[in-house]
Design a protein around this motif. Structure first.
Motif, mmCIF file in Angstrom:
data_model
loop_
_atom_site.group_PDB
_atom_site.id
_atom_site.type_symbol
_atom_site.label_atom_id
_atom_site.label_comp_id
_atom_site.label_asym_id
_atom_site.label_seq_id
_atom_site.Cartn_x
_atom_site.Cartn_y
_atom_site.Cartn_z
ATOM 1 N N UNK A 367 -4.984 14.139 -4.398
ATOM 2 C CA UNK A 367 -5.151 15.592 -4.595
ATOM 3 C C UNK A 367 -4.590 16.231 -5.865
ATOM 4 N N UNK A 368 -3.690 15.196 -6.374
ATOM 5 C CA UNK A 368 -2.874 15.910 -7.395
ATOM 6 C C UNK A 368 -3.719 15.715 -8.714
ATOM 7 N N UNK A 369 -4.738 15.162 -8.689
ATOM 8 C CA UNK A 369 -5.544 15.042 -9.998
ATOM 9 C C UNK A 369 -7.057 15.477 -9.724
ATOM 10 N N UNK A 370 -7.251 16.156 -8.824
ATOM 11 C CA UNK A 370 -8.837 16.827 -8.828
ATOM 12 C C UNK A 370 -8.630 18.492 -8.770
ATOM 13 N N UNK A 371 -9.670 18.968 -9.205
ATOM 14 C CA UNK A 371 -9.537 20.543 -9.318
ATOM 15 C C UNK A 371 -9.529 21.159 -7.825
ATOM 16 N N UNK A 372 -9.193 22.432 -7.654
ATOM 17 C CA UNK A 372 -9.125 23.425 -8.704
ATOM 18 C C UNK A 372 -7.454 23.389 -9.379
ATOM 19 N N UNK A 373 -6.759 22.914 -8.430
ATOM 20 C CA UNK A 373 -5.375 23.293 -9.062
ATOM 21 C C UNK A 373 -4.332 22.110 -8.848
ATOM 22 N N UNK A 374 -5.052 20.818 -9.363
ATOM 23 C CA UNK A 374 -4.216 19.735 -9.079
ATOM 24 C C UNK A 374 -3.252 19.470 -10.314
ATOM 25 N N UNK A 375 -2.075 19.459 -9.999
ATOM 26 C CA UNK A 375 -1.003 19.700 -10.867
ATOM 27 C C UNK A 375 -1.041 18.573 -12.179
ATOM 28 N N UNK A 376 -1.307 17.405 -11.806
ATOM 29 C CA UNK A 376 -1.526 16.455 -12.643
ATOM 30 C C UNK A 376 -2.526 16.707 -13.757
ATOM 31 N N UNK A 377 -3.697 17.159 -13.342
ATOM 32 C CA UNK A 377 -4.733 17.621 -14.080
ATOM 33 C C UNK A 377 -4.168 18.814 -15.050
ATOM 34 N N UNK A 378 -3.387 19.774 -14.620
ATOM 35 C CA UNK A 378 -2.714 20.777 -15.340
ATOM 36 C C UNK A 378 -1.983 20.274 -16.517
ATOM 37 N N UNK A 379 -1.212 19.410 -16.017
ATOM 38 C CA UNK A 379 -0.264 18.667 -17.209
ATOM 39 C C UNK A 379 -1.018 18.085 -18.226
ATOM 40 N N UNK A 380 -1.918 17.326 -17.826
ATOM 41 C CA UNK A 380 -2.685 16.467 -18.902
ATOM 42 C C UNK A 380 -3.667 17.348 -19.773
ATOM 43 N N UNK A 381 -4.224 18.232 -19.243
ATOM 44 C CA UNK A 381 -5.054 19.159 -19.981
ATOM 45 C C UNK A 381 -4.148 19.999 -20.921
ATOM 46 N N UNK A 382 -2.764 20.286 -20.435
ATOM 47 C CA UNK A 382 -2.029 20.965 -21.322
ATOM 48 C C UNK A 382 -1.615 20.348 -22.699
ATOM 49 N N UNK A 383 -1.295 18.835 -22.316
ATOM 50 C CA UNK A 383 -0.937 18.056 -23.495
ATOM 51 C C UNK A 383 -2.050 17.847 -24.284
#
Length: 428
Positions: A367-383
């Protein structure tokens, strides 16, 4: 009042309140408005939850993770991973998966793990010709893959909440964790077919030997922890102390990358992260205690038993709920809020407590890496400096392979329980 508390929690998250503030508001409404207890109960429950010797291992592992990062141990493990799998198709993408395995979950924060891997690999991947969207998708997925690899702070939390042996959970997490990462690597290989084909890192036995030798001191740490726990040399908290001391000695005196003058700043940063984690643990515990005191677990169990008597159906429902929660809640809060409900329910259906712990943590990790609010996804897209919408397409095949591994772990309990039974004579 239960419904009002739950609605308030969701509304708080929807408008962007910090998870701690949303939990406090929802808990205060339920406890003070629904039970009539004094406001001091809120502080008392936080203190009771955090006043635990086994829980002391969590901040110690967070310090160990900071030492690994600042002391050059994480960088050496990434170099070692690159020498092993960098020559494969989408070599640097495979390095992200392998790095997640080697670095495991020492930091106590998947956000920190994703940031550590992404800050090194995403710029290098884009420099070599990978699309930044694909690079961000791979790093986000890698952040959720290795949640089960010991020493996992999430498994430690589950063991603390359910009084399940943490040593048994650590050993049980090895095969499922490696399986998740194997399927993640297969997903990367599959997804890379539609991507540009940047040149891979040439394989060299000399480089493999050199990076392996350089990283050997870092690779010993998780093995040392498991040996101490397996043979009764140390408790989980004492093993965490050993990890901190070992990491400091190696980083300062062997690698020389960490200077004594840097230690105060390292400890301050670790204390800040510990404060965040413990605040979430304490506030989630209030909400969890309120739900338990209002017999929510019993009501959920009774409703489900009327709906189905099948353990297979129950496990599928749990998977769906946990995947959704992992994408919306901070993972520690999700674990603390769901475990008191799911533990008595699942064990009444015959689910092994150790197997259940692996299932909960694996689901929340995906769940950490799938939309809509997965935090790992937020971090990687930010980088990577790309939008989340643009990452969804390259992320889908990776998620499909990870969910396939999740289904195997869910419906083949032997994958989880074989090592504890072999090494610890665990009866299950």
């Amino acid at each position: 009042m239960i419904a009002a508390s739950g609605l308030l929690l969701l509304m708080g998250l929807a408008i962007g309140l910090p998870i701690v503030a949303a939990l406090i508001c929802a808990s205060a409404l339920g406890v003070l408005g629904g039970t009539g207890l004094p406001v001091g109960v809120l502080a008392q429950r936080v203190f009771v939850q955090l006043d635990s010797f086994p829980l002391l291992a969590a901040p110690l592992f967070i310090i160990a993770g900071s030492v690994m990062d600042r002391g050059g141990m994480s960088r050496r493990m990434i170099d070692f991973a690159a020498s092993m799998v960098g020559h494969m198709r989408a070599g640097l993408a495979q390095v992200a998966v392998m790095s997640a395995v080697l670095m495991s979950s020492f930091s106590g924060s998947q956000t920190a793990d994703t940031a550590a891997i992404g800050s090194v690999l995403i710029p290098e991947m884009t420099k070599r010709g990978y699309r930044p969207q694909f690079a961000a998708a791979v790093v986000a997925a890698a952040g959720g893959m290795a949640l089960l690899i010991p020493p996992s702070v999430m498994l430690l939390m589950y063991g603390f909440l359910t009084n399940t042996s943490i040593g048994t959970l650590f050993i049980a997490g090895i095969i499922p964790g490696l399986l998740m990462c194997l399927f993640g690597a297969l997903g990367v290989h599959w997804a890379a077919r539609g991507e540009p084909a940047p040149p891979s890192i040439p394989f060299s036995w000399a480089t493999l030997r050199a990076t392996g030798k350089d990283a050997s001191w870092a690779l010993i740490m998780p093995l040392l922890i498991l040996v101490c726990i397996r043979f009764g040399i140390a408790t989980i908290t004492e093993a965490a102390v050993i990890a901190v001391v070992y990491g400091l000695l190696v980083s300062i005196f062997v690698y020389g990358d960490l200077k004594v003058r840097e230690l105060p700043a390292l400890f301050v940063d670790s204390a800040v992260l510990t404060g965040v984690v413990m605040a979430i643990v304490g506030c989630a515990a209030i909400f969890s205690w309120y739900l338990t005191s209002e017999r929510v677990p019993s009501m959920v169990g009774e409703a489900l038993r009327e709906f189905t008597h099948s353990k297979t159906v129950l496990l599928m429902l749990m998977t769906v709920v946990l995947l959704l929660l992992g994408a919306v809640f901070e993972i520690t809060a999700a674990l603390i809020m769901t475990t008191p409900i799911l533990f008595p329910l699942a064990t009444s259906y015959g689910v092994d407590p150790v197997h259940l712990g692996i299932l909960i943590c694996a689901n929340l990790g995906v769940g950490l890496c799938h939309p809509p609010i997965g935090v790992c996804l937020f971090v990687s897209t930010g980088i990577a400096k790309v939008s989340m919408e643009s990452v969804i397409k390259p992320l889908l095949p990776l998620l499909a392979w990870m969910i396939a591994a999740l289904m195997l772990i869910t419906y083949v309990p032997a994958i989880t329980l074989v090592l504890p039974r072999l090494m610890l004579n665990y009866a299950g």
